[in-house]
Design a protein around this motif. Structure first.
Motif, short mmCIF file in Angstrom:
data_model
loop_
_atom_site.label_atom_id
_atom_site.label_comp_id
_atom_site.label_asym_id
_atom_site.label_seq_id
_atom_site.Cartn_x
_atom_site.Cartn_y
_atom_site.Cartn_z
N ASN A 77 -1.14 24.57 -15.36
CA ASN A 77 -0.02 23.80 -14.83
C ASN A 77 -0.03 22.34 -15.28
N GLY A 78 -0.86 22.04 -16.29
CA GLY A 78 -0.71 20.75 -16.95
C GLY A 78 -1.79 19.71 -16.77
N ILE A 79 -2.91 20.05 -16.08
CA ILE A 79 -4.00 19.08 -15.94
C ILE A 79 -5.12 19.45 -16.92
N ALA A 80 -5.35 18.60 -17.90
CA ALA A 80 -6.39 18.83 -18.90
C ALA A 80 -7.54 17.87 -18.65
N TYR A 81 -8.77 18.40 -18.75
CA TYR A 81 -9.95 17.62 -18.40
C TYR A 81 -10.98 17.66 -19.51
N ALA A 82 -11.48 16.48 -19.90
CA ALA A 82 -12.55 16.38 -20.89
C ALA A 82 -13.85 16.09 -20.15
N ALA A 153 -0.11 20.07 -21.54
CA ALA A 153 -0.74 19.17 -20.58
C ALA A 153 0.18 18.00 -20.23
N LYS A 154 0.27 17.72 -18.94
CA LYS A 154 1.05 16.58 -18.46
C LYS A 154 0.14 15.42 -18.06
N ILE A 155 -1.08 15.77 -17.62
CA ILE A 155 -2.04 14.76 -17.20
C ILE A 155 -3.34 15.01 -17.95
N LEU A 156 -3.79 14.03 -18.73
CA LEU A 156 -5.02 14.14 -19.51
C LEU A 156 -6.10 13.31 -18.83
#
Length: 245
Positions: A77-82, A153-156
């Motif tokens: 749903n658009g939250i990508a996490y490094a 992704a909407k939020i990186l």
């Protein structure tokens, strides 16, 4: 918009790390979370990504309560996490990993572009396995590249992206952040105490002792942080003993 409402979180021994965090992450802007060691910055990033579940409070994404969603559902749903410490995969190439992150087959040109943004030559890395043969800095840059390749992704979310990266690659990373915040329309949330990253932030959040100590436009918050740093003779992100977060 991502909203955090009264987020509290404690570790199993009962030590409370986050103490009622209220925060709104603006759409399409670069927000940097900074503050002293042990203040709760990384814990907050993990809660946003779904790696940890708060003891109380709510997380809203575009008005929808996602507090109980796991990391997979949040990613879809658009939250990508490094990750701060990248995961390594034996038998998976850099090409494979980027294709998985993008959820499609990327062209050679696209792979070259995204690796170039993190300071890696695609020719040297595209067919390499994402395993222990990579240095910590190389793994970190590839991890960041997977986030950059996530088209949905909407939020990186980047947790200390500068860790383990050499100066030349760090300059490339700053350029990548500048391009993303100016052209992508995505929201960038970066955990960092590096002054050069703070300098390009649209907004800065200061987390200390589990609370939001300050929040505002970067041009207003950063000068105050630098003034406090100078007065205390304590670098951003370090306590008075010099210990890293």
């Amino acid at each position: 918009m991502l909203e955090l409402k009264n987020i509290s979180w404690e570790i199993p021994d009962g030590d409370k790390i986050l103490k009622g965090i209220d925060l709104e992450i603006p759409d399409g802007k670069m927000t940097v979370i900074t503050g002293p060691n042990g203040g709760g910055k990384t814990s907050l990033a993990k809660i946003i990504a779904g790696l940890e579940v708060p003891n109380s409070g709510e997380i809203l994404l575009d008005g929808e309560n996602i507090t109980d969603w796991d990391i997979t559902k949040r990613a879809k749903n658009g939250i990508a996490y490094a990750f701060q410490q990248p995961v390594r995969f034996k038998g998976v190439t850099v090409r494979d990993l980027l294709n998985l992150a993008a959820e499609r087959t990327l062209s050679e040109r696209e792979i070259c572009s995204v690796l170039g943004e993190v300071g890696l030559c695609a020719r040297d890395y595209i067919e390499r396995d994402v395993d222990a043969s990579l240095s910590g800095g190389e793994s970190k840059r590839i991890e960041i590249a997977t986030v950059l390749s996530r088209e949905n992704a909407k939020i990186l979310v980047f947790d200390e992206p500068e860790a383990g990266i050499d100066l030349w690659s760090f300059t490339s990373l700053i350029d990548a952040f500048q391009k993303l915040k100016n052209e992508s329309g995505k929201s960038l949330l970066v955990i960092s105490h590096q002054e050069r990253i703070l300098e390009i932030a649209d907004y800065i959040v200061v987390i200390a002792d589990g609370n939001v100590r300050a929040f505002g436009e970067g041009k207003d918050v950063l000068p105050q942080l630098l003034k406090e740093e100078k007065e205390s003779k304590c670098p951003l992100g370090k306590d008075k003993k010099g210990e890293n977060n």
